[in-house]
Design an enzyme around this catalytic site. Structure first.
Site, short mmCIF file in Angstrom:
data_model
loop_
_atom_site.label_atom_id
_atom_site.label_comp_id
_atom_site.label_asym_id
_atom_site.label_seq_id
_atom_site.Cartn_x
_atom_site.Cartn_y
_atom_site.Cartn_z
N ASP A 9 118.11 24.35 68.66
CA ASP A 9 118.21 25.68 68.04
C ASP A 9 116.85 26.39 68.12
O ASP A 9 116.24 26.67 67.10
CB ASP A 9 118.70 25.56 66.58
CG ASP A 9 117.78 24.75 65.69
OD1 ASP A 9 116.99 23.93 66.22
OD2 ASP A 9 117.81 24.96 64.46
N ASP A 13 109.37 24.51 67.56
CA ASP A 13 109.20 23.11 67.96
C ASP A 13 110.28 22.67 68.95
O ASP A 13 110.05 21.83 69.82
CB ASP A 13 109.15 22.18 66.75
CG ASP A 13 110.29 22.40 65.78
OD1 ASP A 13 110.74 23.55 65.60
OD2 ASP A 13 110.77 21.41 65.20
N ASP A 14 111.47 23.30 68.86
CA ASP A 14 112.50 23.06 69.89
C ASP A 14 111.97 23.51 71.26
O ASP A 14 112.25 22.86 72.28
CB ASP A 14 113.77 23.87 69.60
CG ASP A 14 114.39 23.58 68.26
OD1 ASP A 14 115.36 22.82 68.19
OD2 ASP A 14 113.90 24.14 67.26
N ASN A 38 117.99 27.49 63.27
CA ASN A 38 116.81 28.25 62.91
C ASN A 38 117.10 29.75 62.87
O ASN A 38 116.51 30.49 62.09
CB ASN A 38 115.68 27.98 63.90
CG ASN A 38 115.06 26.62 63.70
OD1 ASN A 38 114.96 26.13 62.58
ND2 ASN A 38 114.67 25.97 64.79
N THR A 123 118.17 18.36 68.13
CA THR A 123 117.02 18.84 67.35
C THR A 123 117.38 20.06 66.50
O THR A 123 116.49 20.78 66.06
CB THR A 123 115.84 19.19 68.29
OG1 THR A 123 116.23 20.27 69.14
CG2 THR A 123 115.43 18.00 69.13
N ASN A 157 112.34 19.37 53.09
CA ASN A 157 111.55 20.59 53.26
C ASN A 157 112.36 21.85 52.98
O ASN A 157 111.83 22.95 52.95
CB ASN A 157 110.93 20.66 54.68
CG ASN A 157 111.99 20.69 55.78
OD1 ASN A 157 113.18 20.63 55.52
ND2 ASN A 157 111.53 20.78 57.02
N GLU A 163 116.16 17.76 54.26
CA GLU A 163 115.49 18.38 55.42
C GLU A 163 116.41 19.45 56.01
O GLU A 163 117.64 19.34 55.93
CB GLU A 163 115.18 17.25 56.43
CG GLU A 163 114.48 17.69 57.72
CD GLU A 163 115.43 18.25 58.74
OE1 GLU A 163 115.01 19.11 59.53
OE2 GLU A 163 116.60 17.82 58.75
N PHE A 164 115.84 20.44 56.68
CA PHE A 164 116.60 21.62 57.14
C PHE A 164 117.83 21.28 57.99
O PHE A 164 118.94 21.73 57.70
CB PHE A 164 115.66 22.57 57.92
CG PHE A 164 116.36 23.79 58.43
CD1 PHE A 164 116.66 24.86 57.59
CD2 PHE A 164 116.75 23.89 59.77
CE1 PHE A 164 117.32 25.98 58.06
CE2 PHE A 164 117.40 25.02 60.25
CZ PHE A 164 117.69 26.07 59.40
N ASN A 165 117.66 20.51 59.07
CA ASN A 165 118.78 20.29 59.99
C ASN A 165 119.97 19.61 59.30
O ASN A 165 121.12 19.86 59.65
CB ASN A 165 118.34 19.44 61.20
CG ASN A 165 117.44 20.22 62.14
OD1 ASN A 165 117.45 21.45 62.16
ND2 ASN A 165 116.65 19.50 62.92
N HIS A 238 107.87 18.98 65.19
CA HIS A 238 108.97 18.06 64.89
C HIS A 238 109.76 17.60 66.13
O HIS A 238 109.87 16.41 66.43
CB HIS A 238 109.99 18.72 63.96
CG HIS A 238 109.45 19.33 62.72
ND1 HIS A 238 109.17 18.61 61.60
CD2 HIS A 238 109.17 20.63 62.40
CE1 HIS A 238 108.75 19.41 60.64
NE2 HIS A 238 108.74 20.64 61.10
N ASP A 239 110.42 18.59 66.77
CA ASP A 239 111.49 18.25 67.72
C ASP A 239 110.98 17.55 68.98
O ASP A 239 111.71 16.75 69.58
CB ASP A 239 112.25 19.53 68.11
CG ASP A 239 112.97 20.14 66.91
OD1 ASP A 239 113.12 19.43 65.89
OD2 ASP A 239 113.37 21.31 66.99
C1 BDR Z 1 113.59 21.07 61.71
O1 BDR Z 1 114.07 22.32 61.25
C2 BDR Z 1 113.76 23.34 62.17
O2 BDR Z 1 113.14 24.40 61.52
C3 BDR Z 1 112.86 22.73 63.21
O3 BDR Z 1 113.17 23.29 64.49
C4 BDR Z 1 113.16 21.26 63.15
O4 BDR Z 1 114.23 20.92 64.01
C5 BDR Z 1 112.48 20.60 60.79
O5 BDR Z 1 112.96 20.46 59.49
CA CA Z 2 115.07 22.48 65.70
#
Ligand code: BDR
Ligand code: CA
Length: 319
Positions: A9, A13-14, A38, A123, A157, A163-165, A238-239
């Site tokens: 997405d 970082d992707d 994202n 990711t 986060n 965590e977001f994903n 991250h990714d």
């Molecule tokens: C993940 O969430 C997205 O914002 C980043 O691309 C990463 O995959 C980190 O929490």
């Molecule tokens: Ca991502």
């Protein structure tokens, strides 16, 4: 060569994950599929095509699912901006999207290759992967393994726990972690060690050229939002850690665990509850011998940095 499908997405970082996958000779990037995360699906898909245009990457790119299975859609505009990849200039696509649905591309690509040869690197939120499992259950025993950027075994986060994903689509994540395949969970405890430090900036700056300039612009914007929102000194890439692990299994250490996604907690929905094999109380009721998830623990940062710099150097030389 490790064959991978990158489900993503983009996302700052992707974008680096795409460059690493395309720029390392040990990886064969079979396809890129996109998922809402994202930013909205049209935005992240367009970003994937722009990253390909910048680096001269030519692989099938297909748009997947535009919303989570159950949750209302949530994007990370505070971190990735209005476009999902704010900061660098984003050139127009150099080629057309694959006409198939992203979930279909995952299924077709896995089924078109020998069993045990394709690694699924995810990711973004796990919506596409979960639906691919349901569309063609045979992919579960056919893929080599699934490497997921998502979750954490300490703290989140997006909420204190999640965590977001995983928070974006907890039901999809639970389906993926419960699947009868090998999963590597690359969570925040690992990715927060993968920082775009000043040293990394300087090494990428020294490469010069368009791809290097793009990466520096990506890190500048991402660095600013990570400073403002999380108080980080440098942004975590991250990714890219997931792709790095496919290239070089020694880039981080892992421990076997059973991972469950909390779906009902009032304050903990989307949390990855990690039952490490050495914890005596088996809260999840399965035995360590059955644990299928490897949870990433400790990053070898110099090794990771070399992979990132090497890929950017190669892409720059061939651009
Ligand atoms: C993940 O969430 C997205 O914002 C980043 O691309 C990463 O995959 C980190 O929490
Ligand atoms: Ca991502």
């Amino acid at each position: 060569m490790e064959k991978i499908i990158l489900d993503c997405d983009p996302g700052h970082d992707d974008a680096i994950a795409i460059l690493l996958a395309a720029g390392d000779p040990r990886v064969e990037l079979l396809a890129i599929t996109t998922v809402a995360g994202n930013q909205t699906l049209p935005k992240v898909t367009r970003n994937a095509l722009s990253v390909c245009a910048i680096a001269g990457i030519r692989v099938p790119v297909a748009a997947g699912v535009d919303r989570p299975l159950v949750e209302p859609q949530r994007v990370a505009e505070d971190i990735h901006g209005d476009s999902g990849l704010d900061g660098p200039a984003l050139p127009p696509p150099a080629f057309e999207l694959d006409g198939r649905h992203g979930v279909q591309v995952i299924v077709d690509t896995v089924m078109a290759h020998e069993p045990g040869t394709v690694t699924l690197v995810a990711t973004g939120p796990l919506t596409n992967v979960a639906l691919a499992m349901r569309l063609r259950p045979a992919i579960v025993e056919r893929v080599k393994r699934v490497v997921v950027m998502g979750g954490a075994h300490t703290r989140g986060n997006t909420t204190p726990a999640a965590e977001f994903n995983i928070a974006v689509d907890p039901e999809a994540a639970e389906a993926v972690f419960r699947g009868a395949w090998e999963v590597t969970m690359v969570g925040l405890d690992l990715t927060h060690q993968a920082l775009a430090t000043d040293e990394l900036h300087e090494r990428v700056r020294a490469i010069g050229g368009e791809v290097s300039g793009f990466v520096l612009d990506v890190w500048e914007f991402f660095g600013e939002t990570y400073r403002t929102v999380f108080g980080f000194r440098h942004p975590p890439i991250h990714d890219a850690c997931c792709v790095a692990a496919v290239i070089d299994s020694a880039v981080f250490t892992t421990a076997k665990a059973d991972v469950r996604v909390e779906l009902r907690g009032e304050w903990t929905r989307g949390m990855t509850v990690v039952d490490f094999a050495d914890v005596p109380a088996m809260r999840h009721g399965s035995s360590p011998g059955d644990f299928r998830t490897e949870v990433a623990l400790e990053l070898d940062w110099p090794r990771f940095a070399d992979l990132v710099v090497g890929a950017i150097g190669r892409l720059s030389a061939s651009a």
